[in-house]
Design an enzyme around this catalytic site. Structure first.
Site, PDB file in Angstrom:
ATOM      1  N   HIS A   1       0.828  -1.202   0.000  1.00  0.00           N
ATOM      2  CA  HIS A   1       0.000   0.000   0.000  1.00  0.00           C
ATOM      3  C   HIS A   1       0.865   1.256   0.000  1.00  0.00           C
ATOM      4  CE1 HIS A   1      -3.890  -2.020   1.657  1.00  0.00           C
ATOM      5  NE2 HIS A   1      -3.412  -2.618   0.582  1.00  0.00           N
TER       6      HIS A   1
ATOM      7  N   GLU B   1       0.708   3.909   1.834  1.00  0.00           N
ATOM      8  CA  GLU B   1       1.100   4.316   3.180  1.00  0.00           C
ATOM      9  C   GLU B   1       2.265   3.453   3.679  1.00  0.00           C
ATOM     10  OE1 GLU B   1      -3.377   4.892   2.636  1.00  0.00           O
ATOM     11  OE2 GLU B   1      -1.924   3.306   2.212  1.00  0.00           O
TER      12      GLU B   1
ATOM     13  N   CYS C   1      -6.258   1.978   5.317  1.00  0.00           N
ATOM     14  CA  CYS C   1      -6.998   0.783   5.701  1.00  0.00           C
ATOM     15  C   CYS C   1      -6.628   0.365   7.125  1.00  0.00           C
ATOM     16  CB  CYS C   1      -6.708  -0.356   4.712  1.00  0.00           C
ATOM     17  SG  CYS C   1      -5.048  -1.053   4.881  1.00  0.00           S
TER      18      CYS C   1
END
Length: 168
Positions: free
Chosen positions: A70, A72, A98
């Site tokens: 991801h 992040e 998430c």
């Protein structure tokens, strides 16, 4: 946030296309976008089975079967790779982090999160736990109301529904 939107252009995922930046003392310390690990074919080239077989994967679930990293996560990993501490940083992400990314950001000491598009846990009964976790950022999690001309390209639910309303 506009820089995170520019970083997002590199994302190569059949799901959400996300860009993120970590900022410390008003300076960008790391950037990230979602995609496969270095050396793997990109999602759009069949690199991730979960992305290739989207009809069998539930949105927001089975991330342990996905090889994508991801946006992040990539910001945290890039900072770590170059020996830059993420403690007390702020994250700007084009998608609300998430569940897994929220845990990792908290563990790295990120103090504040800004996001462009909301993310909800797909099981409404477990949404409370996600919100409880997000409430642990010392300076909170905040939506930034910016126009996103690439929303339909970047947010998978908008591509599937054809609606702009989910972006609000």
């Amino acid at each position: 946030m506009r820089i995170a939107m520019a970083v997002r252009a590199r994302a190569n995922c059949t799901g959400n296309r996300v860009g993120a930046i970590l900022v410390l003392d008003r300076r960008i310390i790391a950037t990230g976008y979602n995609g496969t690990p270095h050396g793997f074919p990109n999602c759009l080239d069949g690199g991730c089975n979960r992305c290739a077989e989207r009809s069998t994967a539930q949105s927001g679930k089975d991330y342990d079967l996905c090889i994508c990293v991801h946006a992040e996560q990539n910001t945290l990993l890039q900072a770590a790779r170059f020996g830059i501490a993420a403690a007390d940083a702020e994250l700007y992400s084009t998608m609300q982090p998430c569940f897994g990314c929220t845990k990792e950001l908290l563990q790295a000491g990120v103090r504040k999160v800004y996001y462009l598009h909301p993310w909800r846990y797909p099981d409404a009964a477990k949404q409370y736990e996600y919100e409880r976790l997000q409430n642990h950022f010392p300076e909170g999690v905040h939506a930034l109301p910016l126009d996103d001309p690439d929303a339909r390209w970047a947010v998978s639910s908008l591509r599937q529904s054809g609606s702009e309303a989910e972006c609000a």
